[in-house]
Scaffold this active site. Structure first.
Site, mmCIF file in Angstrom:
data_model
loop_
_atom_site.group_PDB
_atom_site.id
_atom_site.type_symbol
_atom_site.label_atom_id
_atom_site.label_comp_id
_atom_site.label_asym_id
_atom_site.label_seq_id
_atom_site.Cartn_x
_atom_site.Cartn_y
_atom_site.Cartn_z
ATOM 1 N N SER A 207 38.657 -15.413 0.326
ATOM 2 C CA SER A 207 38.314 -14.441 -0.587
ATOM 3 C C SER A 207 39.659 -13.882 -1.597
ATOM 4 O O SER A 207 40.289 -14.918 -1.784
ATOM 5 C CB SER A 207 37.198 -13.332 -0.072
ATOM 6 O OG SER A 207 36.781 -13.002 -1.417
ATOM 7 N N GLU A 334 28.379 -20.240 -0.767
ATOM 8 C CA GLU A 334 29.136 -18.739 -0.748
ATOM 9 C C GLU A 334 28.167 -17.703 -1.467
ATOM 10 O O GLU A 334 28.203 -16.685 -1.188
ATOM 11 C CB GLU A 334 30.372 -19.184 -1.836
ATOM 12 C CG GLU A 334 31.202 -20.091 -1.472
ATOM 13 C CD GLU A 334 32.420 -19.326 -0.439
ATOM 14 O OE1 GLU A 334 32.271 -18.100 -0.154
ATOM 15 O OE2 GLU A 334 33.207 -20.208 -0.165
ATOM 16 N N HIS A 424 29.273 -16.857 2.370
ATOM 17 C CA HIS A 424 30.701 -16.200 1.950
ATOM 18 C C HIS A 424 31.277 -15.708 3.328
ATOM 19 O O HIS A 424 30.958 -14.768 3.779
ATOM 20 C CB HIS A 424 30.841 -15.556 0.785
ATOM 21 C CG HIS A 424 32.342 -15.104 0.470
ATOM 22 N ND1 HIS A 424 33.141 -15.986 0.224
ATOM 23 C CD2 HIS A 424 32.893 -13.806 0.221
ATOM 24 C CE1 HIS A 424 34.442 -15.344 -0.217
ATOM 25 N NE2 HIS A 424 34.291 -13.941 -0.142
#
Length: 508
Positions: A207, A334, A424
């Site tokens: 991320s 995600e 995610h």
């Protein structure tokens, strides 16, 4: 106690109690995980930093420093895991500390490969000491693992002309990036004492941590501090110009009640005003997830001309990181949570897409309608591709011309919460072997879920570790990205066509 020679330094182990190491920084006392045969040193201060000032390295520690528990987390409003009850140490502005995990076995002559983790959290939250990121499982397989804190939010990324004028290098808006560089310099100076090879350092991050990896690949100040990189669900365009930073910084300073040139006023602002508490209701959490347009958040690296002189993607395309092997990838879904507030019709999809891709909303609607039955489901894939998957793979496309580069896609879903999709961060507890930490435990509540995840966890760990050792994956059927393939990580790993051409045409 027994003593073990570690690349020129002595590691003293008192079984079941403590471990001691003599480093250039000083003498450290850590702990021992006897079951895993791993030593750990937690909360080591690597630098000190005044508010909006460059970090000053902590070169010496007096006496024996007790590195047996995490140091403070950097001030923040939290991240998704902590909002669900995950642990984060108490917060303090004096937060520039790190953790090290290492095998108790003597290292090979060249030293263990070093894996340096950069945590995510939108550059506004998180910390290395979250249980999710415990380095024990990776260290037990023959690596020295390091995690570190860096300053977050306005404390890490505020840009103002007055701050630029007072900095010796003329930098501003990159205090968190300064911290990352200082942590890597600490690794360079000290990691041999832990059995690590300072000439074999792999960065890996997810991320915002993946975005930081790409930023460091592009930074002229980071050259020589690491040798391989793994970019997970990040991207290489999430930076801001100084003009953008100054505009946002001036607005923020006014909200704090200070003139932008009055640094004394800014440095007197109480911490609770800089990082106010947030609403924790489920409705507020869902609103943050839906509104999480990271590109619009002001707190991120800046093109200050000193630490960062080009958009990282451009720097990669031009060969700035030539010779550094790279793994890039993302999860297949995600932004799967965006289905909850997705468009109800294809017309609404086109309208929303037009806001994101000016002049191409109808084209986007046609593209996704041809692939997915539901506009809400299609919107989740659109957001996945646009925000994280395609920017991550684009980094691989850029680097493939200059170094061995490998792509992957995580497609695994939890049998317990299959409706969450390959969301995610779903790979993180598998990669770190922290499936039983909270809140990751929710994905593995059944024996079946845990059992079905084992091959994937073993594959992720073995690939990342082998790459850290040798600069290439372990699996022989994972060819370089330029060959047109990627590795699909599902219940079992397997080669698949590179998803970039099919999923990213709209976003090139």
């Amino acid at each position: 106690m027994r003593w073990m020679m570690v690349t020129g330094f002595l590691l003293g182990v008192a079984w079941g109690q403590s471990v001691f190491v003599l480093t250039p920084q000083g003498r450290l006392q850590g702990g021992v995980n006897e079951k895993a045969q791993v030593a750990y040193f937690l909360g080591i201060p690597y630098a000190k930093a005044g508010r909006w000032q460059a970090p000053q390295p902590v070169l010496r520690l007096e006496g024996v420093f007790r590195a047996i528990q995490p140091g403070p987390a950097c001030p923040q409003r939290g991240v998704f895991t902590t909002r669900l009850g995950g642990y984060l140490p108490p917060q303090d502005e004096d937060c520039l500390n790190l953790g090290v995990w290492l095998p108790l076995a003597p290292p090979p002559p060249e030293g263990y490969p070093v894996m340096v983790w950069i945590h995510g959290g939108s550059f506004t939250g998180g910390g290395w000491a979250e249980p999710l990121y415990d380095g024990t499982a990776l260290a037990a397989q023959g690596a020295v693992v390091v995690g570190f804190n860096y300053r977050l939010g306005p404390l890490g990324w505020l840009a103002l002309p007055a701050l630029q004028a007072e900095d010796a290098q003329g930098s501003t808006g990159n205090y968190g990036l300064m911290d990352m560089l200082e942590a890597l310099r600490w690794v360079r100076r000290n990691i041999a004492a832990f059995g690590g090879n300072p000439d074999n350092v792999t960065l890996f991050g997810q991320s915002a941590g993946g975005m930081a990896v790409c930023t460091l690949l592009a930074s002229p100040k980071a050259q020589g501090l690491f040798h391989k990189a793994i970019l997970q669900s990040g991207g290489c365009t999430y930076v801001r110009t100084l003009a953008q930073g100054f505009q946002a910084g001036q607005k923020w300073a006014a909200q704090m009640g200070c003139e932008t040139h009055d640094l004394a006023c800014l440095r007197r602002i109480p911490l609770e005003r800089i990082v106010p508490p947030e609403e924790r209701s489920p409705a507020a959490l869902l609103q943050r997830v839906e509104a999480g347009e990271f590109a619009e958040v002001p707190w991120k690296p800046h093109l200050d001309g000193v630490l960062l002189d080009k958009v990282p993607l451009q720097a990669l395309q031009e060969g700035r990181a030539a010779g550094i092997p790279l793994i890039v990838g993302a999860t297949a879904q995600e932004a799967w949570g965006d289905r909850l507030n997705g468009p109800a019709s294809w017309g609404e999809f086109a309208r929303r897409a037009e806001e994101k891709l000016s002049g191409r909303g109808k084209e986007a609607a046609q593209h996704y309608q041809a692939r997915y039955a539901s506009p809400a489901e299609a919107w989740a894939y659109f957001q996945t591709d646009r925000i994280l998957l395609c920017p991550s793979l684009a980094a691989g496309v850029a680097q493939a011309a200059h170094a061995p580069t490998y792509a992957y896609l995580v497609r695994w879903r939890s049998p317990v919460l299959e409706g969450l999709g390959s969301f995610h961060g779903i790979e993180l507890p598998l990669l770190f072997g922290t499936e039983r930490t909270w809140p990751a435990l929710l994905l593995f509540l059944s024996a079946e879920a845990l059992e079905r995840s084992r091959p994937l966890a073993q594959a992720l760990q073995s690939q990342w570790l082998h790459f850290a050792r040798n600069g290439e994956p372990f699996l022989p059927d994972w060819p370089e990205m330029k060959a047109g393939y990627a590795m699909g990580f599902d219940t079992l790993p397997g080669r698949m066509p590179n998803p970039y051409p099919e999923r990213c045409g709209l976003f090139r």
